[in-house]
Design a protein around this motif. Sequence first.
Motif, PDB file in Angstrom:
ATOM      1  N   ILE A 222      14.095 -35.845 -10.134  1.00  0.00           N
ATOM      2  CA  ILE A 222      12.792 -36.440  -9.851  1.00  0.00           C
ATOM      3  C   ILE A 222      12.230 -35.778  -8.593  1.00  0.00           C
ATOM      4  CG2 ILE A 222      11.513 -38.562  -9.372  1.00  0.00           C
ATOM      5  CD1 ILE A 222      12.857 -38.580 -12.089  1.00  0.00           C
ATOM      6  N   ASN A 223      11.019 -35.227  -8.678  1.00  0.00           N
ATOM      7  CA  ASN A 223      10.447 -34.572  -7.503  1.00  0.00           C
ATOM      8  C   ASN A 223       9.796 -35.597  -6.563  1.00  0.00           C
ATOM      9  OD1 ASN A 223       7.894 -35.197  -8.531  1.00  0.00           O
ATOM     10  ND2 ASN A 223       7.496 -33.136  -9.291  1.00  0.00           N
ATOM     11  N   LYS A 224       9.206 -35.115  -5.474  1.00  0.00           N
ATOM     12  CA  LYS A 224       8.642 -36.013  -4.471  1.00  0.00           C
ATOM     13  C   LYS A 224       7.440 -36.791  -4.984  1.00  0.00           C
ATOM     14  CE  LYS A 224      10.302 -33.682  -0.324  1.00  0.00           C
ATOM     15  NZ  LYS A 224       9.950 -33.002   0.949  1.00  0.00           N
ATOM     16  N   LYS A 225       6.844 -36.325  -6.062  1.00  0.00           N
ATOM     17  CA  LYS A 225       5.718 -37.033  -6.668  1.00  0.00           C
ATOM     18  C   LYS A 225       6.177 -38.114  -7.644  1.00  0.00           C
ATOM     19  CE  LYS A 225       2.607 -33.030  -6.378  1.00  0.00           C
ATOM     20  NZ  LYS A 225       1.777 -32.071  -7.161  1.00  0.00           N
ATOM     21  N   GLY A 226       7.504 -38.209  -7.838  1.00  0.00           N
ATOM     22  CA  GLY A 226       8.030 -39.192  -8.777  1.00  0.00           C
ATOM     23  C   GLY A 226       8.062 -38.709 -10.209  1.00  0.00           C
ATOM     24  N   GLU A 227       7.903 -37.389 -10.394  1.00  0.00           N
ATOM     25  CA  GLU A 227       7.864 -36.814 -11.738  1.00  0.00           C
ATOM     26  C   GLU A 227       9.231 -36.248 -12.122  1.00  0.00           C
ATOM     27  OE1 GLU A 227       3.307 -35.048 -11.152  1.00  0.00           O
ATOM     28  OE2 GLU A 227       5.073 -33.824 -10.664  1.00  0.00           O
ATOM     29  N   GLU A 228       9.588 -36.397 -13.395  1.00  0.00           N
ATOM     30  CA  GLU A 228      10.811 -35.775 -13.896  1.00  0.00           C
ATOM     31  C   GLU A 228      10.607 -34.271 -14.005  1.00  0.00           C
ATOM     32  OE1 GLU A 228      12.770 -37.314 -17.301  1.00  0.00           O
ATOM     33  OE2 GLU A 228      12.412 -39.411 -16.762  1.00  0.00           O
ATOM     34  N   THR A 229      11.651 -33.510 -13.612  1.00  0.00           N
ATOM     35  CA  THR A 229      11.563 -32.050 -13.654  1.00  0.00           C
ATOM     36  C   THR A 229      12.812 -31.486 -14.327  1.00  0.00           C
ATOM     37  OG1 THR A 229      12.638 -31.798 -11.490  1.00  0.00           O
ATOM     38  CG2 THR A 229      10.223 -31.996 -11.504  1.00  0.00           C
ATOM     39  N   PRO A 230      12.728 -30.276 -14.879  1.00  0.00           N
ATOM     40  CA  PRO A 230      13.895 -29.673 -15.515  1.00  0.00           C
ATOM     41  C   PRO A 230      14.908 -29.121 -14.508  1.00  0.00           C
ATOM     42  CG  PRO A 230      12.034 -28.179 -15.637  1.00  0.00           C
ATOM     43  CD  PRO A 230      11.504 -29.472 -15.074  1.00  0.00           C
ATOM     44  N   ILE A 231      14.510 -29.017 -13.243  1.00  0.00           N
ATOM     45  CA  ILE A 231      15.423 -28.508 -12.215  1.00  0.00           C
ATOM     46  C   ILE A 231      15.788 -29.618 -11.243  1.00  0.00           C
ATOM     47  CG2 ILE A 231      14.458 -26.186 -12.399  1.00  0.00           C
ATOM     48  CD1 ILE A 231      13.010 -26.706  -9.721  1.00  0.00           C
ATOM     49  N   ALA A 232      16.927 -29.440 -10.586  1.00  0.00           N
ATOM     50  CA  ALA A 232      17.415 -30.449  -9.647  1.00  0.00           C
ATOM     51  C   ALA A 232      16.829 -30.227  -8.255  1.00  0.00           C
ATOM     52  CB  ALA A 232      18.934 -30.411  -9.585  1.00  0.00           C
ATOM     53  N   HIS A 233      16.697 -31.325  -7.522  1.00  0.00           N
ATOM     54  CA  HIS A 233      16.232 -31.293  -6.135  1.00  0.00           C
ATOM     55  C   HIS A 233      17.292 -31.964  -5.265  1.00  0.00           C
ATOM     56  CE1 HIS A 233      12.275 -30.293  -7.801  1.00  0.00           C
ATOM     57  NE2 HIS A 233      12.492 -31.282  -8.666  1.00  0.00           N
ATOM     58  N   TYR A 234      17.286 -31.619  -3.974  1.00  0.00           N
ATOM     59  CA  TYR A 234      18.325 -32.120  -3.066  1.00  0.00           C
ATOM     60  C   TYR A 234      17.712 -32.611  -1.758  1.00  0.00           C
ATOM     61  CZ  TYR A 234      21.288 -29.756  -6.435  1.00  0.00           C
ATOM     62  OH  TYR A 234      21.897 -29.354  -7.601  1.00  0.00           O
ATOM     63  N   TYR A 235      16.725 -33.469  -1.864  1.00  0.00           N
ATOM     64  CA  TYR A 235      16.012 -33.947  -0.694  1.00  0.00           C
ATOM     65  C   TYR A 235      16.958 -34.693   0.259  1.00  0.00           C
ATOM     66  CZ  TYR A 235      12.121 -33.180  -3.952  1.00  0.00           C
ATOM     67  OH  TYR A 235      11.251 -32.643  -4.868  1.00  0.00           O
ATOM     68  N   GLY A 236      16.940 -34.285   1.514  1.00  0.00           N
ATOM     69  CA  GLY A 236      17.739 -34.952   2.534  1.00  0.00           C
ATOM     70  C   GLY A 236      19.210 -34.607   2.531  1.00  0.00           C
ATOM     71  N   HIS A 237      19.607 -33.594   1.745  1.00  0.00           N
ATOM     72  CA  HIS A 237      21.045 -33.310   1.654  1.00  0.00           C
ATOM     73  C   HIS A 237      21.633 -32.874   2.989  1.00  0.00           C
ATOM     74  CE1 HIS A 237      19.796 -29.027   1.217  1.00  0.00           C
ATOM     75  NE2 HIS A 237      20.989 -28.780   1.733  1.00  0.00           N
TER      76      HIS A 237
END
Length: 305
Positions: A222-237
């Motif tokens: 889920i990106n910062k806009k709250g949208e599902e995406t095909p790639i992973a994100h690591y916010y705050g890791h």
Amino acid sequence: MNKFYMLVGLPGSGKSTIANEINGMIFSSDKLRKELWGDESIQGNNNELFKELHNRIKSSLKEGEDCIYDATNINAKRRTAFLNEIKHIDCEKICIFVVTDFDLCVERNNSRDRKVPYEVIKKMYLSIDVPQYREGWDKIIIKRNLIKDKDYDIFKYMDYLNTINHDNPHHLLTIGGHIQAVTRHIINSYKLIFAGDIDRLKKITKAAFYHDIGKDFTKTFINKKGEETPIAHYYGHEHVSAYMYCIYENQEDFDLYVADLIGLHMRMFSHNGDREKAQEKIKKLVGKKEFEDLCILNEADTICS
């Protein structure tokens, strides 16, 4: 000289228990909420709350009282700002960083009558800053709370991370594979350069070994806009990784400098287009030597994808 203590830690970490063990006047954000609005769970106006809390602390410090500031206090800028407010008050400034396993924080929170929502605790975990002396402290004390019978073997955890794909085009290696590649790159590239300063090389290498261990916890599609995406994100890791370093590293070898390198390493990547400006800001914050060490970590992090 009187003393000022600031507790830093997640909800459920055990801050209030420690505060009650210290001789001094306790100033609690939760208790002030109840006083102002009749219930600790009511958030109300946080600016009003902390302005009043800070004024009470400053007044008591000026009267020579030992004061204990009991709140989460997870943000470095806000801690620094308050220390600047009291820098002209002659008192010893002591930070007590309560590092409690996240799962234990959640478990304790769930057993309370007044529960902090899980998503709120998680959000704090993704943004907590490990305290540093540059904030203005005379002393930083680390208090660890681990889960009984849990295995805190970092090498076993690294074996697990070797099985976790990044699922992100910036990284072809697994999380564990990337971490180990970055660590090897730094050792191989700088062992001769730092032959006369092995301690410095060890610190950078250790930061490399821990710099992404929080990625499994933070992985989301889920990106910062709250949208599902095909790639992973690591916010705050980077914040989770620095905190986990404080948990996994044994007490004798723990080093705040290493935690700082881990917590700051993502700030070397500018997400607003002006990388040079972003890095100058970091250099001003940490100084020339630490900035150079961050550059070494950043270079290896970029190369070893």
